[in-house]
Each structure stands twice: as structure tokens, then as C-alpha cells.
Design an enzyme around this catalytic site. Structure first.
Site, PDB file in Angstrom:
ATOM      1  N   GLN A  67     -41.337  46.727  -3.026  1.00 46.13           N
ATOM      2  CA  GLN A  67     -42.277  46.529  -1.907  1.00 46.13           C
ATOM      3  C   GLN A  67     -43.616  47.166  -2.247  1.00 46.13           C
ATOM      4  OE1 GLN A  67     -42.131  48.966   1.755  1.00 46.13           O
ATOM      5  NE2 GLN A  67     -41.776  47.040   2.850  1.00 46.13           N
ATOM      6  N   CYS A  97     -45.694  49.786   8.052  1.00 47.18           N
ATOM      7  CA  CYS A  97     -45.708  51.256   8.056  1.00 47.18           C
ATOM      8  C   CYS A  97     -46.680  51.787   9.113  1.00 47.18           C
ATOM      9  CB  CYS A  97     -46.097  51.783   6.668  1.00 47.18           C
ATOM     10  SG  CYS A  97     -46.050  53.585   6.620  1.00 47.18           S
ATOM     11  N   LYS A 137     -42.693  42.170   5.233  1.00 44.19           N
ATOM     12  CA  LYS A 137     -41.986  42.952   6.259  1.00 44.19           C
ATOM     13  C   LYS A 137     -43.047  43.411   7.253  1.00 44.19           C
ATOM     14  CE  LYS A 137     -38.747  46.789   6.894  1.00 44.19           C
ATOM     15  NZ  LYS A 137     -39.495  48.012   7.250  1.00 44.19           N
ATOM     16  N   HIS A 166     -39.445  44.001  11.825  1.00 41.16           N
ATOM     17  CA  HIS A 166     -38.989  45.209  12.522  1.00 41.16           C
ATOM     18  C   HIS A 166     -39.559  45.081  13.929  1.00 41.16           C
ATOM     19  CE1 HIS A 166     -39.232  49.883  13.032  1.00 41.16           C
ATOM     20  NE2 HIS A 166     -38.321  49.331  13.810  1.00 41.16           N
ATOM     21  N   GLY A 222     -31.510  50.128   8.170  1.00 37.49           N
ATOM     22  CA  GLY A 222     -31.984  51.338   7.507  1.00 37.49           C
ATOM     23  C   GLY A 222     -31.136  52.545   7.855  1.00 37.49           C
ATOM     24  N   ARG A 223     -31.489  53.179   8.960  1.00 35.06           N
ATOM     25  CA  ARG A 223     -30.906  54.487   9.255  1.00 35.06           C
ATOM     26  C   ARG A 223     -29.409  54.445   9.472  1.00 35.06           C
ATOM     27  NH1 ARG A 223     -35.429  55.337  13.653  1.00 35.06           N
ATOM     28  NH2 ARG A 223     -34.918  53.124  13.814  1.00 35.06           N
TER      29      ARG A 223
HETATM   30  C1  LIG Z   1     -37.844  57.981   6.657  1.00 31.18           C
HETATM   31  C2  LIG Z   1     -38.221  56.527   6.736  1.00 31.18           C
HETATM   32  C3  LIG Z   1     -38.926  55.948   5.679  1.00 31.18           C
HETATM   33  C4  LIG Z   1     -39.295  54.588   5.736  1.00 31.18           C
HETATM   34  N1  LIG Z   1     -39.954  54.022   4.664  1.00 31.18           N
HETATM   35  C5  LIG Z   1     -40.273  52.690   4.715  1.00 31.18           C
HETATM   36  C6  LIG Z   1     -40.885  52.017   3.599  1.00 31.18           C
HETATM   37  O1  LIG Z   1     -41.125  52.594   2.526  1.00 31.18           O
HETATM   38  N2  LIG Z   1     -41.189  50.699   3.733  1.00 31.18           N
HETATM   39  C7  LIG Z   1     -40.902  49.990   4.891  1.00 31.18           C
HETATM   40  O2  LIG Z   1     -41.179  48.789   4.966  1.00 31.18           O
HETATM   41  N3  LIG Z   1     -40.304  50.591   5.931  1.00 31.18           N
HETATM   42  C8  LIG Z   1     -39.974  51.902   5.868  1.00 31.18           C
HETATM   43  N4  LIG Z   1     -39.317  52.469   6.927  1.00 31.18           N
HETATM   44  C9  LIG Z   1     -38.881  51.612   8.066  1.00 31.18           C
HETATM   45  C10 LIG Z   1     -37.478  51.060   7.826  1.00 31.18           C
HETATM   46  O3  LIG Z   1     -37.459  50.211   6.691  1.00 31.18           O
HETATM   47  C11 LIG Z   1     -36.962  50.247   9.050  1.00 31.18           C
HETATM   48  O4  LIG Z   1     -37.856  49.188   9.289  1.00 31.18           O
HETATM   49  C12 LIG Z   1     -36.845  51.095  10.316  1.00 31.18           C
HETATM   50  O5  LIG Z   1     -36.204  52.325  10.044  1.00 31.18           O
HETATM   51  C13 LIG Z   1     -36.074  50.352  11.415  1.00 31.18           C
HETATM   52  O6  LIG Z   1     -34.799  49.960  10.973  1.00 31.18           O
HETATM   53  P1  LIG Z   1     -33.462  50.803  11.307  1.00 31.18           P
HETATM   54  O7  LIG Z   1     -33.412  50.994  12.803  1.00 31.18           O
HETATM   55  O8  LIG Z   1     -32.335  49.961  10.791  1.00 31.18           O
HETATM   56  O9  LIG Z   1     -33.588  52.122  10.599  1.00 31.18           O
HETATM   57  C14 LIG Z   1     -38.954  53.816   6.886  1.00 31.18           C
HETATM   58  C15 LIG Z   1     -38.249  54.412   7.939  1.00 31.18           C
HETATM   59  C16 LIG Z   1     -37.878  55.743   7.879  1.00 31.18           C
HETATM   60  C17 LIG Z   1     -37.116  56.339   9.043  1.00 31.18           C
END
Ligand SMILES: Cc1cc2nc3c(=O)[nH]c(=O)nc-3n(C[C@H](O)[C@H](O)[C@H](O)COP(=O)(O)O)c2cc1C
Length: 325
Positions: A67, A97, A137, A166, A222-223
Site C-alpha cells: 500500500q 489514514c 482503500k 472502511h 484488522g483488529r
Molecule cells: C494501529 C493501526 C494502524 C493502521 N495502519 C493502517 C495502514 O497502514 N493503512 C491503512 O489503510 N489502514 C490502517 N489502519 C486501518 C485499518 O486497516 C482498518 O481500516 C481499521 O482498523 C478498521 O478495520 P477493523 O475494525 O477491522 O480493525 C490502521 C489501524 C490501526 C488500528
């Protein structure tokens, strides 16, 4: 669910090369791992730091997608072509972001505030002879879900290979409920394969999102994948994570970070970030949870984890990181 892809969301500091390799080895189930964003520099060359995540050697045998975070088309273009030369089959553009320093520079979700500039950028990158598919994204907008219509109309001018949404606004940061209605409202208009993302915690949530968004091409988590590393395996009909698996996996992760950083303390800090989510696969234990982050020595850290693990793995992870808007 025919051909549906299960993707690990990019998360800086969490879905690192170390994590991806070990998660793939211990649990499988993940069709694609998105690499946390790389910001290409003006000088057209990946730095050693970038290559720690991007080099084909560290990702050998693991299905990964890089990415890029940029609002300068020239930087995106050289980097995408360099990724193509490294053998990557897709490049993803980060338009989500919400971090203050990123949006202040007009990048990430900050780019969604200036659709004229974004249009110029997309015109340039889509006509630059990049031969690998470009996916995006995105968030729904900056401060209002009404913005998504215009954003989508802009994306529709380009041949995106995939649009991952997202379902939050920049102003939501990571709080509140995901705004499913805002995406649903435009579902019929989306001409690309769709990826949905945000707050899927359990396999039941994944099934529910799949139905709600009419069998999207991709479910991205993600989380909750940090909380329950077996989530995708379970969704595909496999077993839940056993305590022994979690112990083996987290021990291997700690050791691999130690090796990568050549420093046990820094590795422990990294493991604390991971356990912030992983602890949610166990019964709630606020005291032990606090002790993980308070611990200064490895002994105290491991003692806190042992206490958490006495709660046995739950069937489904808890949504312990949920925050109101
Ligand atoms: C600590 C952290 C770092 C993240 N880094 C990125 C990233 O590098 N690129 C990105 O597109 N989203 C990043 N995100 C967003 C996640 O990819 C994702 O869109 C977001 O956590 C929602 O999904 P989830 O509820 O399944 O975690 C990050 C989120 C967190 C919490």
C-alpha cells in the site's frame, strides 16, 4: 461467497512482515495480507526501512499487497512501477489514514477534502503506464457521509481493480459504529469489486456483512484478527484457536521481534501493542490487562499474560477496544 477473499487489513506496527509470516504459518486462512502503508520519497528509490516490509525475500510464500500513501503522482508512479518490478500483482492507494500529520499534508483521508487535486492525481497515475492493477482503500469522506456520492463518482472514472471501504469518516477516527447505511445507499452504483471493512469481530459479523453487502469480493479485518488469529480459519470451517496455539504463536512472535529489533525490550513494547487486542480472546480481566501495560520487566509482562490466559480462549473475541463517538 464464491471467490470471496479474506484480507488482513494493513495496520502499522501490527501486521508487520514478522506478524504476516508467523500468522500465515500458525493459522492460515488469510487470502491476502495488505502491507501497512509505505510513503514513497521524492528520490525514486525504496529505503532500507521500506524494503524490510517490501522485499520479496521477507514475503516469500505469503500473499501480500503493498500500500502506498502519497498525494504526489510522480512519487506514486515510480513506487508503483518499482513494486511491479519486485513482482507485486496489485498496488493499493491509501485514502483513509486519519492521522493528524498525514491529513495535514493532504494525504490519506486528507486527500478526500480536495477532490480536484485527487482527480488530477488519479488522472496522472492511471495514465502513467503502471501495468499492475491499482486498488483503493478509502473512508466514506471527511466529515459527512453525503460526501461519499461525489467521491464515488470520481472513483468511477478510473478502472480500479478493487475498492475497499472502511465505513467511517475521517472525523470518526476509529470511534462509533461503522456507517453501513452510507455504503448501502450507493451499493448498486459501485462498478468495481468491493471490499468492506470496519468492526467485523466474529464469524457471525462476517456472515452478516457478507449478506448485507450482497457477497462482496473481499472482507477485510484488522483488529479482530489480532484478537482472534484463527478468525478467518473459523470462517472457512476450521477450528477455533486453542490455548496452546495462542501460546506458541505469541511466543514465536515475541522471539521474532526480538530477532528483528535485536532488542528484547523493544520487542516487548511491540508485543504490548499486540496484546492490547489479543487479550480480547480471553475473559475480561481488567487487573491483569492493566498489568500488561504497566509491566517494566519481561517477568512481570509474562506473569500478566499468564493471568489473562487463565481465562481460556473464548469462542468469539470480545469487542474490547470499542469506543463511543
Ligand atoms: C494501529 C493501526 C494502524 C493502521 N495502519 C493502517 C495502514 O497502514 N493503512 C491503512 O489503510 N489502514 C490502517 N489502519 C486501518 C485499518 O486497516 C482498518 O481500516 C481499521 O482498523 C478498521 O478495520 P477493523 O475494525 O477491522 O480493525 C490502521 C489501524 C490501526 C488500528
Amino acid at each position: 461467497m464464491n471467490g470471496q477473499l479474506l484480507a488482513a487489513a494493513p495496520m502499522e506496527g501490527l501486521t508487520t512482515a514478522v506478524f504476516r509470516r508467523l500468522h500465515h504459518q500458525y493459522f492460515g486462512g488469510t487470502d491476502l495480507y495488505y502491507i501497512p502503508f509505505i510513503t514513497p520519497t521524492v528520490e525514486p528509490k525504496f529505503t532500507d526501512r521500506h524494503l524490510k516490509e517490501l522485499s520479496p525475500e521477507v514475503n516469500a510464500g505469503i500473499p501480500v499487497v503493498p500500500q502506498l500513501l502519497s498525494n504526489r503522482s510522480a512519487d506514486f508512479i515510480w513506487a508503483a512501477k518499482a513494486l511491479q518490478d519486485l513482482g507485486y500483482k496489485e498496488v493499493n492507494l491509501n485514502l483513509g489514514c486519519p492521522s493528524g500529520t498525514v491529513v495535514a499534508k493532504g494525504k490519506g483521508s486528507g486527500f478526500l477534502r480536495d477532490l480536484y487535486a485527487l482527480e488530477r492525481f488519479l488522472d496522472e497515475i492511471f495514465s502513467a503506464g503502471i501495468d499492475i492493477p491499482i486498488s483503493i482503500k478509502t473512508r466514506l469522506g471527511w466529515a459527512n457521509t453525503e460526501e461519499f456520492g461525489d467521491i464515488l463518482n470520481l472513483y468511477k472514472k478510473y478502472p480500479l481493480s478493487l475498492l475497499i471501504v472502511h465505513m467511517r469518516l475521517k472525523t470518526d477516527q476509529y470511534k462509533g459504529e461503522v456507517r453501513k447505511e452510507a455504503l448501502l445507499e450507493h451499493l448498486d452504483e459501485i462498478p468495481f469489486p468491493l471490499g468492506v471493512n470496519g468492526d467485523m469481530i466474529t464469524t457471525a459479523d462476517m456472515i452478516d456483512f457478507s449478506k448485507t453487502f450482497r457477497d462482496p469480493k473481499m472482507l477485510m479485518v484488522g483488529r479482530a484478527l489480532m484478537a482472534d488469529p484463527a478468525l478467518f480459519r473459523k470462517y472457512k470451517g476450521g477450528p477455533a484457536a486453542s490455548l496452546e496455539e495462542i501460546k506458541n504463536f505469541t511466543t514465536a512472535l515475541f522471539d521474532a521481534y526480538t530477532e528483528a529489533f535485536q532488542n528484547r525490550r523493544n520487542a516487548m513494547m511491540r508485543m504490548k501493542e499486540f496484546w492490547f487486542f489479543q487479550a480480547n480472546l480471553f475473559e475480561e480481566n481488567p487487573k491483569a490487562f492493566k498489568n500488561i501495560f504497566k509491566s517494566k520487566t519481561e517477568e512481570d509482562f509474562l506473569a500478566a499474560i499468564e493471568e489473562i490466559e487463565a481465562g481460556r480462549p473464548l469462542t468469539d473475541a470480545r469487542f474490547g477496544w470499542k469506543k463511543p463517538l
